[in-house]
Write a protein that holds these residues in place. Structure first.
Motif, PDB file in Angstrom:
ATOM      1  N   LYS A  19       0.590  -1.217   0.175  1.00 16.01           N
ATOM      2  CA  LYS A  19       0.058  -0.362  -0.243  1.00 16.01           C
ATOM      3  C   LYS A  19       0.606   1.113   0.333  1.00 16.01           C
ATOM      4  O   LYS A  19       1.703   1.600   0.515  1.00 16.01           O
ATOM      5  N   GLU A  20       0.128   2.223  -0.450  1.00  9.19           N
ATOM      6  CA  GLU A  20       1.629   2.749  -0.828  1.00  9.19           C
ATOM      7  C   GLU A  20       1.148   3.925   0.786  1.00  9.19           C
ATOM      8  O   GLU A  20       0.893   4.525   1.611  1.00  9.19           O
ATOM      9  N   GLY A  21       3.229   4.301   0.834  1.00  8.93           N
ATOM     10  CA  GLY A  21       3.293   5.008   1.822  1.00  8.93           C
ATOM     11  C   GLY A  21       3.630   4.009   3.198  1.00  8.93           C
ATOM     12  O   GLY A  21       3.475   4.413   4.205  1.00  8.93           O
ATOM     13  N   LYS A  22       2.983   2.093   3.059  1.00  3.04           N
ATOM     14  CA  LYS A  22       2.828   2.516   4.272  1.00  3.04           C
ATOM     15  C   LYS A  22       4.386   1.369   4.263  1.00  3.04           C
ATOM     16  O   LYS A  22       4.921   1.151   3.538  1.00  3.04           O
ATOM     17  N   THR A  23       4.702   1.047   5.957  1.00  2.00           N
ATOM     18  CA  THR A  23       5.761   0.285   6.261  1.00  2.00           C
ATOM     19  C   THR A  23       5.142  -1.185   7.223  1.00  2.00           C
ATOM     20  O   THR A  23       4.479  -0.323   8.366  1.00  2.00           O
ATOM     21  N   ALA A  24       5.523  -2.208   7.021  1.00  3.62           N
ATOM     22  CA  ALA A  24       4.385  -2.848   7.648  1.00  3.62           C
ATOM     23  C   ALA A  24       5.418  -3.017   8.856  1.00  3.62           C
ATOM     24  O   ALA A  24       6.738  -2.670   9.368  1.00  3.62           O
ATOM     25  N   ILE A  25       5.159  -3.373   9.971  1.00  2.00           N
ATOM     26  CA  ILE A  25       5.413  -3.667  11.997  1.00  2.00           C
ATOM     27  C   ILE A  25       5.452  -4.875  11.998  1.00  2.00           C
ATOM     28  O   ILE A  25       4.408  -5.435  12.090  1.00  2.00           O
ATOM     29  N   ILE A  26       6.725  -5.344  12.096  1.00  4.46           N
ATOM     30  CA  ILE A  26       6.396  -7.266  12.556  1.00  4.46           C
ATOM     31  C   ILE A  26       6.842  -6.791  14.415  1.00  4.46           C
ATOM     32  O   ILE A  26       7.929  -6.560  15.017  1.00  4.46           O
ATOM     33  N   ILE A  27       6.039  -7.235  15.460  1.00  4.96           N
ATOM     34  CA  ILE A  27       6.882  -7.215  17.003  1.00  4.96           C
ATOM     35  C   ILE A  27       6.780  -9.150  17.237  1.00  4.96           C
ATOM     36  O   ILE A  27       5.974  -9.208  17.332  1.00  4.96           O
ATOM     37  N   ASP A  28       8.043  -9.344  16.802  1.00  4.02           N
ATOM     38  CA  ASP A  28       7.964 -10.963  17.474  1.00  4.02           C
ATOM     39  C   ASP A  28       8.279 -10.780  19.293  1.00  4.02           C
ATOM     40  O   ASP A  28       9.038 -10.984  19.363  1.00  4.02           O
ATOM     41  N   HIS A  29       7.842 -11.442  19.725  1.00  2.00           N
ATOM     42  CA  HIS A  29       7.214 -11.187  20.851  1.00  2.00           C
ATOM     43  C   HIS A  29       8.004 -12.436  21.974  1.00  2.00           C
ATOM     44  O   HIS A  29       8.316 -13.535  22.706  1.00  2.00           O
ATOM     45  N   VAL A  30       8.279 -13.683  20.844  1.00  2.00           N
ATOM     46  CA  VAL A  30       8.867 -14.985  20.943  1.00  2.00           C
ATOM     47  C   VAL A  30       9.712 -15.122  20.113  1.00  2.00           C
ATOM     48  O   VAL A  30      10.744 -16.752  20.263  1.00  2.00           O
ATOM     49  N   GLY A  31      10.898 -14.787  19.667  1.00  2.00           N
ATOM     50  CA  GLY A  31      12.344 -14.906  19.221  1.00  2.00           C
ATOM     51  C   GLY A  31      12.594 -15.833  18.140  1.00  2.00           C
ATOM     52  O   GLY A  31      12.735 -16.157  17.926  1.00  2.00           O
ATOM     53  N   ASN A  32      10.809 -15.716  17.266  1.00  2.00           N
ATOM     54  CA  ASN A  32      11.161 -16.741  15.863  1.00  2.00           C
ATOM     55  C   ASN A  32      12.167 -16.139  15.335  1.00  2.00           C
ATOM     56  O   ASN A  32      12.914 -17.011  14.326  1.00  2.00           O
ATOM     57  N   VAL A  33      11.860 -14.640  15.272  1.00  2.00           N
ATOM     58  CA  VAL A  33      14.050 -14.418  14.349  1.00  2.00           C
ATOM     59  C   VAL A  33      15.216 -14.713  14.371  1.00  2.00           C
ATOM     60  O   VAL A  33      15.540 -15.078  13.477  1.00  2.00           O
ATOM     61  N   GLY A  34      14.978 -15.384  15.979  1.00  2.00           N
ATOM     62  CA  GLY A  34      16.465 -16.029  16.257  1.00  2.00           C
ATOM     63  C   GLY A  34      16.190 -17.495  15.482  1.00  2.00           C
ATOM     64  O   GLY A  34      17.357 -18.182  15.356  1.00  2.00           O
ATOM     65  N   ARG A  35      14.916 -17.889  15.189  1.00  2.00           N
ATOM     66  CA  ARG A  35      14.643 -19.099  14.400  1.00  2.00           C
ATOM     67  C   ARG A  35      15.210 -19.243  13.180  1.00  2.00           C
ATOM     68  O   ARG A  35      16.113 -19.349  12.364  1.00  2.00           O
ATOM     69  N   PHE A  36      14.698 -18.392  12.149  1.00  4.69           N
ATOM     70  CA  PHE A  36      14.693 -17.816  10.965  1.00  4.69           C
ATOM     71  C   PHE A  36      15.038 -16.791  10.220  1.00  4.69           C
ATOM     72  O   PHE A  36      15.441 -16.438   8.875  1.00  4.69           O
ATOM     73  N   GLY A  37      15.584 -16.104  11.109  1.00 11.81           N
ATOM     74  CA  GLY A  37      15.787 -14.526  10.492  1.00 11.81           C
ATOM     75  C   GLY A  37      14.932 -13.687  10.300  1.00 11.81           C
ATOM     76  O   GLY A  37      13.642 -13.901  10.063  1.00 11.81           O
ATOM     77  N   THR A  38      14.763 -12.438   9.185  1.00  6.77           N
ATOM     78  CA  THR A  38      13.902 -12.128   9.198  1.00  6.77           C
ATOM     79  C   THR A  38      13.229 -12.832   7.854  1.00  6.77           C
ATOM     80  O   THR A  38      14.237 -13.530   6.847  1.00  6.77           O
ATOM     81  N   PRO A  39      11.727 -11.855   7.618  1.00  8.61           N
ATOM     82  CA  PRO A  39      11.007 -12.533   6.223  1.00  8.61           C
ATOM     83  C   PRO A  39      11.821 -12.261   4.723  1.00  8.61           C
ATOM     84  O   PRO A  39      11.487 -13.082   3.775  1.00  8.61           O
TER      85      PRO A  39
END
Length: 445
Positions: free
Chosen positions: A312-332
């Motif tokens: 969507k024009e002008g949008k920046t998505a926000i991903i709030i990861d409270h459980v450390g999934n980024v540590g298992r998989f990296g960013t999308p």
């Protein structure tokens, strides 16, 4: 009816698939990121088959996906007289009543090794197969080689962001939760253990406060570990005067449609669920994903974390990861190497030598390890880094960040440590190589 136009990368995927069939392959798996328009590509494939009066069997695994697929096929101008869209469970029970297809299209193809799918494929051995997925991998890390014989890969997430087909994102990890004591059953964490993990009031409070801090007033989808937790989370948001609702697979369809319509109209800010709003589920555009479910499934992580990245024009998505999934998989948007072969001795939680990111202790923004001043809040990183680094040492490498370019082949082409880590990954080098290069180039003091 005027036909819609495919995007260039969608046309390219169709051409690659056509070439795969000409080369003798019988069952290609098309890999393309979430939000890249896979249903439209499938619709065009079905339209061309129907034009030649060839029967097409379209397999989905949820009732909601069936309805959505039929709507998209009609919208795309497909002659439905030659198309059967069915839930795989239903088709597998009534094979003798199904008109033999020339082509079987499988949505969410990473499910295709289930007995129900294989029963359908075996019953129609002369049909060509094609599957579509963003993550051609099983929960245990293995590939789809038992069903598919070639991968046809589309653009990367980074490319789609660069071209304006997906929204850029900011990734926050306010709490790296210790999941080492959670039991795993059939490749996933046990739901009851996850519920127990979230009984702490501090954790619940963090969810609310971080939503307010990072995305207040913006629509969010909150992914929970159980129906009980999802209902409790909706209650907590409402107590904080943030309008929220819970829906699940057992929610009556009229009520569920009403809730989603309210979400569409902005009357609801936070939509809480377990796995319902994941694979292909059609909900209105949202800005934020709140991850409250630690998972071992890369597919589930990508489906949920990328939900707010619809463009969507002008949008920046926000991903709030409270459980450390980024540590298992990296960013999308991390580039991943997909294979059809089973993963021998697979271990999904691979530990790299050094984690290239850290979280700001003030605003919890995820930044490169070498960052001295947080770009979000201005916090100056100091001695507290050693404690954070020790906690994060078990996290896997995150190889890409917002605004990255892939147009670099040598260290001199890189502008920061993030690009050096991405270059190292692309070349198959260890993170220590990037660290050394960064020291030499002055990125690390």
């Amino acid at each position: 009816m005027e036909l819609k136009e495919l995007r260039p990368y969608q046309k390219d995927l169709l051409n690659k698939t056509r070439q795969a069939y000409l080369q003798g392959y019988k069952s290609p798996c098309i890999v393309s990121p979430c939000g890249s328009g896979k249903t439209v590509i499938m619709s065009e494939m079905a339209r061309k088959a129907a034009e030649k009066k060839n029967r097409v069997l379209f397999l989905v695994h949820r009732k909601e996906l069936k309805d959505q697929t039929i709507d998209t096929l009609k919208w795309w101008g497909v002659d439905m007289n030659y198309i059967e869209v069915g839930m795989v469970q239903t088709i597998a029970r009534r094979l003798e009543k199904t008109i033999p297809p020339k082509l079987i299209i499988t949505d969410e193809n990473h499910h295709s090794l289930a007995k129900s799918y294989k029963k359908v494929y075996d019953y129609f051995p002369n049909a060509r197969l094609v599957g579509f997925t963003a993550t051609p991998v099983r929960l245990n890390g293995g590939g789809l080689g038992e069903v598919n014989d070639v991968l046809v890969e589309g653009p990367t997430v980074q490319e789609l962001i660069k071209w304006g087909n997906l929204a850029p994102f900011k990734y926050y990890a306010p709490e790296i939760v210790d999941t080492s004591k959670l039991k795993i059953r059939r490749g996933e964490y046990v739901a009851k253990d996850i519920e127990d993990l979230f009984q702490s009031r501090a954790i619940w409070g963090d969810v609310i406060s971080h939503y307010k801090k990072l995305s207040e007033g913006k629509q969010a989808i909150c992914y929970c570990s159980s129906i009980k937790q999802s209902k409790e989370m909706a209650e907590q948001f409402n107590k904080a005067r943030i309008k929220a609702r819970h829906i699940d697979g057992e929610t009556p369809k009229p009520e569920r449609e009403t809730v989603i319509e309210y979400f569409r109209q902005g009357k609801i800010l936070v939509l809480c669920n377990v796995d319902l709003i994941s694979e292909g589920f059609d909900v209105p555009d949202c800005n934020t994903a709140i991850l409250l479910r630690p998972t071992q499934s890369l597919g589930l992580f990508i489906q949920q974390s990328m939900r707010p990245m619809r463009y969507k024009e002008g949008k920046t998505a926000i991903i709030i990861d409270h459980v450390g999934n980024v540590g298992r998989f990296g960013t999308p948007d991390m580039e991943r190497e997909w294979k059809l072969d089973p993963k021998k001795g697979s271990n999904n939680t691979k530990v790299e030598e050094e984690n290239p990111v850290k979280q700001c202790p003030e605003c919890f923004y995820t930044v490169e390890r070498s960052t001295e001043i947080c770009p979000e809040c201005g916090h100056k990183f100091g001695q507290e880094e050693k404690e954070v680094e020790q906690v994060e040492s078990e996290l896997v490498e995150i190889g890409s960040f917002d605004g990255f370019t892939t147009d670099y082949r040598e260290p001199k082409d890189c502008k920061n440590m993030g690009e050096l880590y991405s270059l190292a990954k692309n070349k198959g080098y260890k993170p220590g190589w990037a660290y050394y290069q960064g020291k030499m180039m002055g990125f690390i003091k």
